[in-house]
Design a protein around this motif. Structure first.
Motif, PDB file in Angstrom:
ATOM      1  N   ARG A  94       0.847  -1.198   0.000  1.00  0.00           N
ATOM      2  CA  ARG A  94       0.000   0.000   0.000  1.00  0.00           C
ATOM      3  C   ARG A  94       0.882   1.247   0.000  1.00  0.00           C
ATOM      4  O   ARG A  94       1.781   1.390   0.835  1.00  0.00           O
ATOM      5  N   THR A  95       0.625   2.151  -0.939  1.00  0.00           N
ATOM      6  CA  THR A  95       1.413   3.380  -1.038  1.00  0.00           C
ATOM      7  C   THR A  95       0.671   4.607  -0.510  1.00  0.00           C
ATOM      8  O   THR A  95       1.279   5.655  -0.348  1.00  0.00           O
ATOM      9  N   ARG A  96      -0.619   4.476  -0.254  1.00  0.00           N
ATOM     10  CA  ARG A  96      -1.380   5.598   0.295  1.00  0.00           C
ATOM     11  C   ARG A  96      -0.992   5.824   1.752  1.00  0.00           C
ATOM     12  O   ARG A  96      -0.641   4.897   2.458  1.00  0.00           O
ATOM     13  N   PHE A  97      -1.103   7.069   2.185  1.00  0.00           N
ATOM     14  CA  PHE A  97      -0.733   7.403   3.549  1.00  0.00           C
ATOM     15  C   PHE A  97      -1.849   7.098   4.551  1.00  0.00           C
ATOM     16  O   PHE A  97      -1.595   6.901   5.721  1.00  0.00           O
ATOM     17  N   THR A  98      -3.078   7.043   4.090  1.00  0.00           N
ATOM     18  CA  THR A  98      -4.206   6.793   4.984  1.00  0.00           C
ATOM     19  C   THR A  98      -4.285   5.327   5.378  1.00  0.00           C
ATOM     20  O   THR A  98      -3.727   4.458   4.719  1.00  0.00           O
ATOM     21  N   SER A  99      -4.996   5.077   6.458  1.00  0.00           N
ATOM     22  CA  SER A  99      -5.179   3.712   6.939  1.00  0.00           C
ATOM     23  C   SER A  99      -6.241   3.006   6.101  1.00  0.00           C
ATOM     24  O   SER A  99      -7.248   3.612   5.738  1.00  0.00           O
ATOM     25  N   PRO A 100      -6.051   1.709   5.788  1.00  0.00           N
ATOM     26  CA  PRO A 100      -7.077   0.990   5.029  1.00  0.00           C
ATOM     27  C   PRO A 100      -8.348   0.800   5.855  1.00  0.00           C
ATOM     28  O   PRO A 100      -8.297   0.757   7.086  1.00  0.00           O
ATOM     29  N   GLY A 101      -9.464   0.670   5.181  1.00  0.00           N
ATOM     30  CA  GLY A 101     -10.752   0.514   5.859  1.00  0.00           C
ATOM     31  C   GLY A 101     -10.975  -0.884   6.416  1.00  0.00           C
ATOM     32  O   GLY A 101     -11.493  -1.048   7.514  1.00  0.00           O
ATOM     33  N   ARG A 102     -10.582  -1.904   5.638  1.00  0.00           N
ATOM     34  CA  ARG A 102     -10.762  -3.286   6.104  1.00  0.00           C
ATOM     35  C   ARG A 102      -9.733  -4.181   5.442  1.00  0.00           C
ATOM     36  O   ARG A 102      -9.123  -3.833   4.432  1.00  0.00           O
ATOM     37  N   CYS A 103      -9.565  -5.342   6.011  1.00  0.00           N
ATOM     38  CA  CYS A 103      -8.586  -6.312   5.526  1.00  0.00           C
ATOM     39  C   CYS A 103      -9.126  -7.032   4.286  1.00  0.00           C
ATOM     40  O   CYS A 103     -10.270  -7.477   4.286  1.00  0.00           O
ATOM     41  N   PRO A 104      -8.316  -7.186   3.232  1.00  0.00           N
ATOM     42  CA  PRO A 104      -8.788  -7.895   2.044  1.00  0.00           C
ATOM     43  C   PRO A 104      -8.892  -9.413   2.250  1.00  0.00           C
ATOM     44  O   PRO A 104      -9.604 -10.077   1.506  1.00  0.00           O
ATOM     45  N   HIS A 105      -8.215  -9.936   3.265  1.00  0.00           N
ATOM     46  CA  HIS A 105      -8.258 -11.377   3.504  1.00  0.00           C
ATOM     47  C   HIS A 105      -9.403 -11.798   4.407  1.00  0.00           C
ATOM     48  O   HIS A 105     -10.206 -12.661   4.051  1.00  0.00           O
ATOM     49  N   CYS A 106      -9.495 -11.209   5.591  1.00  0.00           N
ATOM     50  CA  CYS A 106     -10.523 -11.647   6.537  1.00  0.00           C
ATOM     51  C   CYS A 106     -11.744 -10.718   6.550  1.00  0.00           C
ATOM     52  O   CYS A 106     -12.723 -11.009   7.225  1.00  0.00           O
ATOM     53  N   LYS A 107     -11.670  -9.594   5.833  1.00  0.00           N
ATOM     54  CA  LYS A 107     -12.772  -8.636   5.682  1.00  0.00           C
ATOM     55  C   LYS A 107     -13.142  -7.903   6.982  1.00  0.00           C
ATOM     56  O   LYS A 107     -14.161  -7.254   7.058  1.00  0.00           O
ATOM     57  N   LYS A 108     -12.282  -7.979   8.005  1.00  0.00           N
ATOM     58  CA  LYS A 108     -12.557  -7.278   9.261  1.00  0.00           C
ATOM     59  C   LYS A 108     -11.888  -5.915   9.231  1.00  0.00           C
ATOM     60  O   LYS A 108     -10.947  -5.673   8.474  1.00  0.00           O
ATOM     61  N   SER A 109     -12.362  -5.029  10.068  1.00  0.00           N
ATOM     62  CA  SER A 109     -11.838  -3.663  10.070  1.00  0.00           C
ATOM     63  C   SER A 109     -11.014  -3.345  11.318  1.00  0.00           C
ATOM     64  O   SER A 109     -10.824  -2.191  11.657  1.00  0.00           O
TER      65      SER A 109
END
Length: 119
Positions: A94-109
């Motif tokens: 990930r190159t964006r500075f912001t935090s991701p919304g949820r995990c692509p593997h387990c779909k939890k936030s």
């Protein structure tokens, strides 16, 4: 300028004027303050916003500019990737500075925020 009330008269305090002048001469911009903090330690955007008393969103707006401005000094803004606290997935690409919304593997936030430092 501050005034000290003394009876019916207002007297300017030379000491207060000197202190304000000194503070003004050493005041840094928000970006300079962020650079100073990140040179010393690794911090998240939430920690930076708390130290500088600015909104977290504003920190994210400054980070790309800081990254490009310190390149001319031979330094880099390093992003320690966010990590999913549920499954352990690290957002290394990930190159964006912001935090991701949820995990692509387990779909939890339940995600640990990325940290930033200057090297």
């Amino acid at each position: 300028m501050r005034h000290i009330e003394f009876g019916a008269f207002q007297i300017r305090s030379l000491h207060i004027q000197k202190v304000e002048a000194q503070q003004h001469s050493i005041m840094k911009t928000i970006r300079q303050q962020i650079i100073s903090l990140l040179n010393v330690m690794k911090m998240t955007a939430i920690e930076l916003s708390g130290n500088l008393k600015i909104p977290e969103k504003e920190v994210y707006d400054h980070l790309p500019h800081i990254s490009s401005s310190i390149k001319s000094k031979g330094k880099r803004l390093i992003i320690q990737p966010a990590i999913c606290l549920s499954c352990g997935y690290a957002f290394k690409t990930r190159t964006r500075f912001t935090s991701p919304g949820r995990c692509p593997h387990c779909k939890k936030s339940h995600i640990q925020n990325p940290a930033y430092y200057i090297r």
